[in-house]
Scaffold this active site. Structure first.
Site, PDB file in Angstrom:
ATOM      1  N   ASN A  55      74.358 -43.552  71.212  1.00  0.00           N
ATOM      2  CA  ASN A  55      75.433 -42.641  71.601  1.00  0.00           C
ATOM      3  C   ASN A  55      74.776 -41.358  72.077  1.00  0.00           C
ATOM      4  O   ASN A  55      74.313 -40.559  71.265  1.00  0.00           O
ATOM      5  CB  ASN A  55      76.343 -42.392  70.386  1.00  0.00           C
ATOM      6  CG  ASN A  55      77.395 -41.331  70.656  1.00  0.00           C
ATOM      7  OD1 ASN A  55      77.594 -40.923  71.800  1.00  0.00           O
ATOM      8  ND2 ASN A  55      78.075 -40.889  69.603  1.00  0.00           N
TER       9      ASN A  55
ATOM     10  N   HIS B  62      85.059 -41.763  67.159  1.00  0.00           N
ATOM     11  CA  HIS B  62      83.843 -41.124  66.638  1.00  0.00           C
ATOM     12  C   HIS B  62      84.245 -39.869  65.849  1.00  0.00           C
ATOM     13  O   HIS B  62      85.220 -39.207  66.184  1.00  0.00           O
ATOM     14  CB  HIS B  62      82.914 -40.749  67.793  1.00  0.00           C
ATOM     15  CG  HIS B  62      81.593 -40.248  67.308  1.00  0.00           C
ATOM     16  ND1 HIS B  62      81.390 -38.942  66.944  1.00  0.00           N
ATOM     17  CD2 HIS B  62      80.423 -40.897  67.081  1.00  0.00           C
ATOM     18  CE1 HIS B  62      80.133 -38.805  66.520  1.00  0.00           C
ATOM     19  NE2 HIS B  62      79.528 -39.979  66.594  1.00  0.00           N
TER      20      HIS B  62
HETATM   21  P1  PGA Z   1      72.958 -39.099  64.738  1.00  0.00           P
HETATM   22  O1  PGA Z   1      74.402 -39.422  65.341  1.00  0.00           O
HETATM   23  O2  PGA Z   1      72.153 -40.362  64.816  1.00  0.00           O
HETATM   24  O3  PGA Z   1      72.418 -38.008  65.610  1.00  0.00           O
HETATM   25  O4  PGA Z   1      73.171 -38.662  63.320  1.00  0.00           O
HETATM   26  C1  PGA Z   1      75.030 -40.662  65.063  1.00  0.00           C
HETATM   27  C2  PGA Z   1      76.377 -40.706  65.725  1.00  0.00           C
HETATM   28  O5  PGA Z   1      77.042 -39.684  65.814  1.00  0.00           O
HETATM   29  O6  PGA Z   1      76.805 -41.784  66.177  1.00  0.00           O
END
Ligand code: PGA
Length: 256
Positions: A15, A100
């Site tokens: 993502n 999300h």
């Molecule tokens: P992060 O984000 O790996 O930077 O903690 C994960 C996400 O929001 O899907």
């Protein structure tokens, strides 16, 4: 409910959030292709910003790396300035992230909105990656299980065809903080999600559905997290912006 997960093929999705210009995104996939282009034991997905989706999809055409969008709007068309419908994404992407925590907590998306988005995505033949997860306040109040069950049920109750639906358990306090859940806590969250899925859509769907963990996944913790029986892959934010890191997480999924 918990099981070995042996029948579920892992899925690792990046993502990118609001990062990368079109050129930067193209450079990132150009770097990823030789690293993970043929890691076929794992489904690999990148989710660039909307503005880059078409260029990235073109560049990845013919490769095994899938493309996802980070969001969509549930209405089919009309006066919704700035929004993107499922029909506009169909044909360009295979996956779409829905609900999300940044959509829920920064942009105020309710369970009802998330449900409408999941259903709109499925209706257009897209595979939703439905995100669920508790905030730190909810965890501290002992509400984790209740929140996860509510978010899963609210989004999915009544569906008759889940068409490859993916769910990501992402504790909000673990996202972007460098503080991943322990493998035990992550697996426990995924097991709750799977149990609720069994109650809402039946054992067969629950056994077949891939449930990712997300929240500060890095090459350093990926092997341990992805080795858990109810964790079928990862939704990766920060570490997905560096080709070597994302590739290392994909390889961890392949060996887990
Ligand atoms: P992060 O984000 O790996 O930077 O903690 C994960 C996400 O929001 O899907």
């Amino acid at each position: 409910m918990s099981d070995s997960g042996a029948q579920r093929r892992p899925i690792v999705a990046g993502n990118w959030k609001m990062n990368t210009t079109i050129d930067e995104g193209l450079a990132l996939v150009d770097a990823l292709l030789p690293l993970i282009g043929s890691e076929s034991a794992v489904d690999r997905v990148v989710c660039p910003p909307f503005i880059s989706v078409q260029a990235i999809s073109e560049r990845l055409k013919g490769s095994e790396i899938g493309v996802g969008a980070q969001n969509l709007y549930f209405e089919a068309k009309g006066a919704f300035t700035g929004e993107t419908s499922a029909a506009m994404l169909a044909g360009l992407v295979t996956y779409v992230i829905v609900g999300h925590s940044e959509r829920r907590h920064v942009f105020g998306e309710s369970d009802v909105v998330v449900k409408k988005k999941v259903w709109a995505a499925l209706g257009a033949g897209l595979t939703p990656i439905l995100c669920v997860g508790e905030t730190l306040a909810e965890r501290d109040a002992g509400e984790t299980e209740m929140v996860l069950r509510r978010q899963v049920r609210s989004a999915l109750e009544g569906l008759t065809d889940t068409a490859g639906l993916v769910i990501a358990y992402e504790p909000v306090w673990a996202i972007g903080t460098g503080r991943a859940a322990t493998s035990a806590d992550a697996n426990a969250g995924n097991a709750i999600v799977r149990d609720e899925l069994a109650q809402v859509l039946g054992q067969d769907v629950a056994a077949a559905t891939r449930i990712q963990y997300g929240g500060s996944v890095t090459p350093a913790n990926a092997v341990e997290l992805l080795g858990q029986p109810d964790i079928d892959g990862a939704l990766v934010g920060g570490a997905s912006l560096v080709a070597d890191s994302f590739a290392a997480i994909v390889k961890a999924a392949a060996t887990a």
